[in-house]
Design an enzyme around this catalytic site. Structure first.
Site, PDB file in Angstrom:
ATOM      1  N   ASP A  54       0.814  -1.209   0.000  1.00  0.00           N
ATOM      2  CA  ASP A  54       0.000   0.000   0.000  1.00  0.00           C
ATOM      3  C   ASP A  54       0.853   1.267   0.000  1.00  0.00           C
ATOM      4  O   ASP A  54       0.511   2.261  -0.646  1.00  0.00           O
ATOM      5  CB  ASP A  54      -0.914   0.008   1.232  1.00  0.00           C
ATOM      6  CG  ASP A  54      -2.003  -1.050   1.142  1.00  0.00           C
ATOM      7  OD1 ASP A  54      -2.386  -1.428   0.022  1.00  0.00           O
ATOM      8  OD2 ASP A  54      -2.472  -1.501   2.205  1.00  0.00           O
ATOM      9  N   GLU A 128      -4.982  10.042   4.736  1.00  0.00           N
ATOM     10  CA  GLU A 128      -5.328  10.899   5.865  1.00  0.00           C
ATOM     11  C   GLU A 128      -4.285  11.987   6.058  1.00  0.00           C
ATOM     12  O   GLU A 128      -3.160  11.896   5.581  1.00  0.00           O
ATOM     13  CB  GLU A 128      -5.461  10.100   7.169  1.00  0.00           C
ATOM     14  CG  GLU A 128      -4.145   9.692   7.824  1.00  0.00           C
ATOM     15  CD  GLU A 128      -3.553   8.423   7.301  1.00  0.00           C
ATOM     16  OE1 GLU A 128      -2.314   8.382   7.141  1.00  0.00           O
ATOM     17  OE2 GLU A 128      -4.289   7.472   7.043  1.00  0.00           O
ATOM     18  N   THR A 168      -9.566   2.691   6.934  1.00  0.00           N
ATOM     19  CA  THR A 168      -9.155   1.415   7.530  1.00  0.00           C
ATOM     20  C   THR A 168      -7.660   1.382   7.846  1.00  0.00           C
ATOM     21  O   THR A 168      -7.138   0.333   8.227  1.00  0.00           O
ATOM     22  CB  THR A 168      -9.476   0.255   6.577  1.00  0.00           C
ATOM     23  OG1 THR A 168      -8.856   0.497   5.315  1.00  0.00           O
ATOM     24  CG2 THR A 168     -10.964   0.098   6.397  1.00  0.00           C
ATOM     25  N   ALA A 169      -6.985   2.520   7.695  1.00  0.00           N
ATOM     26  CA  ALA A 169      -5.550   2.579   7.972  1.00  0.00           C
ATOM     27  C   ALA A 169      -5.320   3.138   9.378  1.00  0.00           C
ATOM     28  O   ALA A 169      -5.813   2.596  10.356  1.00  0.00           O
ATOM     29  CB  ALA A 169      -4.850   3.400   6.887  1.00  0.00           C
ATOM     30  N   TYR A 170      -4.583   4.234   9.488  1.00  0.00           N
ATOM     31  CA  TYR A 170      -4.270   4.823  10.794  1.00  0.00           C
ATOM     32  C   TYR A 170      -5.547   5.172  11.554  1.00  0.00           C
ATOM     33  O   TYR A 170      -5.637   5.009  12.774  1.00  0.00           O
ATOM     34  CB  TYR A 170      -3.399   6.057  10.575  1.00  0.00           C
ATOM     35  CG  TYR A 170      -2.800   6.664  11.824  1.00  0.00           C
ATOM     36  CD1 TYR A 170      -2.825   6.011  13.058  1.00  0.00           C
ATOM     37  CD2 TYR A 170      -2.175   7.914  11.766  1.00  0.00           C
ATOM     38  CE1 TYR A 170      -2.266   6.575  14.186  1.00  0.00           C
ATOM     39  CE2 TYR A 170      -1.611   8.482  12.899  1.00  0.00           C
ATOM     40  CZ  TYR A 170      -1.668   7.821  14.097  1.00  0.00           C
ATOM     41  OH  TYR A 170      -1.116   8.386  15.214  1.00  0.00           O
ATOM     42  N   ASN A 171      -6.547   5.634  10.828  1.00  0.00           N
ATOM     43  CA  ASN A 171      -7.816   5.998  11.453  1.00  0.00           C
ATOM     44  C   ASN A 171      -8.421   4.833  12.233  1.00  0.00           C
ATOM     45  O   ASN A 171      -8.899   5.005  13.360  1.00  0.00           O
ATOM     46  CB  ASN A 171      -8.794   6.460  10.368  1.00  0.00           C
ATOM     47  CG  ASN A 171     -10.187   6.711  10.893  1.00  0.00           C
ATOM     48  OD1 ASN A 171     -10.441   7.638  11.639  1.00  0.00           O
ATOM     49  ND2 ASN A 171     -11.117   5.853  10.487  1.00  0.00           N
ATOM     50  N   LEU A 172      -8.399   3.643  11.662  1.00  0.00           N
ATOM     51  CA  LEU A 172      -8.954   2.475  12.348  1.00  0.00           C
ATOM     52  C   LEU A 172      -8.135   2.115  13.580  1.00  0.00           C
ATOM     53  O   LEU A 172      -8.675   1.760  14.627  1.00  0.00           O
ATOM     54  CB  LEU A 172      -9.016   1.283  11.385  1.00  0.00           C
ATOM     55  CG  LEU A 172      -9.637  -0.002  11.934  1.00  0.00           C
ATOM     56  CD1 LEU A 172     -11.070   0.224  12.393  1.00  0.00           C
ATOM     57  CD2 LEU A 172      -9.568  -1.112  10.892  1.00  0.00           C
ATOM     58  N   SER A 173      -6.817   2.246  13.474  1.00  0.00           N
ATOM     59  CA  SER A 173      -5.949   1.975  14.627  1.00  0.00           C
ATOM     60  C   SER A 173      -6.215   2.942  15.772  1.00  0.00           C
ATOM     61  O   SER A 173      -6.035   2.600  16.941  1.00  0.00           O
ATOM     62  CB  SER A 173      -4.475   2.072  14.208  1.00  0.00           C
ATOM     63  OG  SER A 173      -4.163   1.098  13.234  1.00  0.00           O
TER      64      SER A 173
END
Length: 269
Positions: A54, A128, A168-173
């Site tokens: 990615d 983001e 679904t990247a840093y935001n999800l974490s």
């Protein structure tokens, strides 16, 4: 933010560029695919085949934006997660896969970042934009959405604004929400908030402008990170959708980014 219904793109891509990250796996895959056709330079291609993870896909899309020539990108995963990529199969005819692929169109965020010394930087964020404290001192950030100050003082490690593609990247974490691709929404998510402690973020229409102003930036310096680009000592960031910078990702039928976002919400382990 994200348009297209995952339908067939209706185009025929005859001139393909082959791009690979510098990892051993990606370079081996590149060598295996070289014999499949007459590859052309990126500047002459109708579409790009991107080998890597990615991060390399984001790097490639940003390079296209910077060059002012954006073409569809078909990724093959030779990285870890491969959320933006298709499955790698060296036996499949790559030209056929690309031309059967379905497309999703992404509009990134346009970010105007002002540093403490008054410099203004314009950058784009596909996943983001994050504001992060630079020292052990917590950050204090004023949050404006639309024309109103919504939070006068957010005390936190940072705050981020994620697109549906990046949700679904840093935001999800950071415990932010997963956004459907066609939702035309943005996720505004705090990172380790201290005050107001119970604020868990907001889901916003992507047409709304957002301003994040750093309070006491000398004592509590903050960096801004847009995908892979970092700016330090930020005073303020202003962001909105970059509606004139559409990007197109190609996915195998049945393997769209939309399905991956839905599936991610049912992972329990």
């Amino acid at each position: 933010m994200m348009s297209g219904n995952g339908s067939s793109n209706g185009a025929t891509y005859q001139r393909l560029a082959l791009l690979a990250s510098d990892t051993d796996r990606a370079q081996e895959a590149r060598d295996a695919l070289l014999s499949q056709g007459d590859w052309v330079p990126l500047a002459e291609a109708d579409a790009a085949v991107v080998l890597g993870g990615d991060g390399f896909m984001l790097q490639t899309l940003h390079a296209m934006l910077d060059a002012g020539r954006v073409i569809p990108a078909y990724g093959m995963n030779l990285g870890t997660v491969g959320f933006l990529m298709n499955r790698y199969d060296k036996r499949a005819a790559i030209s056929a896969r690309v031309n059967k692929a379905r497309h999703w169109t992404i509009a990134p965020l346009l970010v105007e970042a002002v540093t403490q010394d008054g410099e203004v930087h314009q950058i784009r964020a596909i996943n983001e934009i994050s504001l992060l404290r630079e020292t052990r001192q917590t950050a204090k950030i004023e949050v404006t959405v639309g024309d109103r100050v919504r939070i006068k003082e957010l005390v936190c490690d940072g705050v981020l604004v994620a697109t549906p593609a990046g949700s679904t990247a840093y935001n999800l974490s950071a415990h932010g929400p997963i956004l459907p691709l066609d939702s035309r929404l943005l996720a505004l998510t705090p990172i380790s908030p201290f005050r107001p402690r119970r604020w868990r973020g907001a889901i916003l229409p992507d047409r709304m402008k957002i301003i994040l102003r750093v309070l006491d930036p000398v004592k509590r310096p903050v960096a801004a990170v847009a995908d892979q680009k970092e700016l330090r000592d930020i005073a303020e960031v202003r962001l909105q959708i970059a509606s004139d910078a559409d990007l197109t990702l190609l996915f195998d039928p049945g393997q769209s980014l939309e399905e991956r976002i839905v599936a991610e919400q049912f992972i329990t382990a």
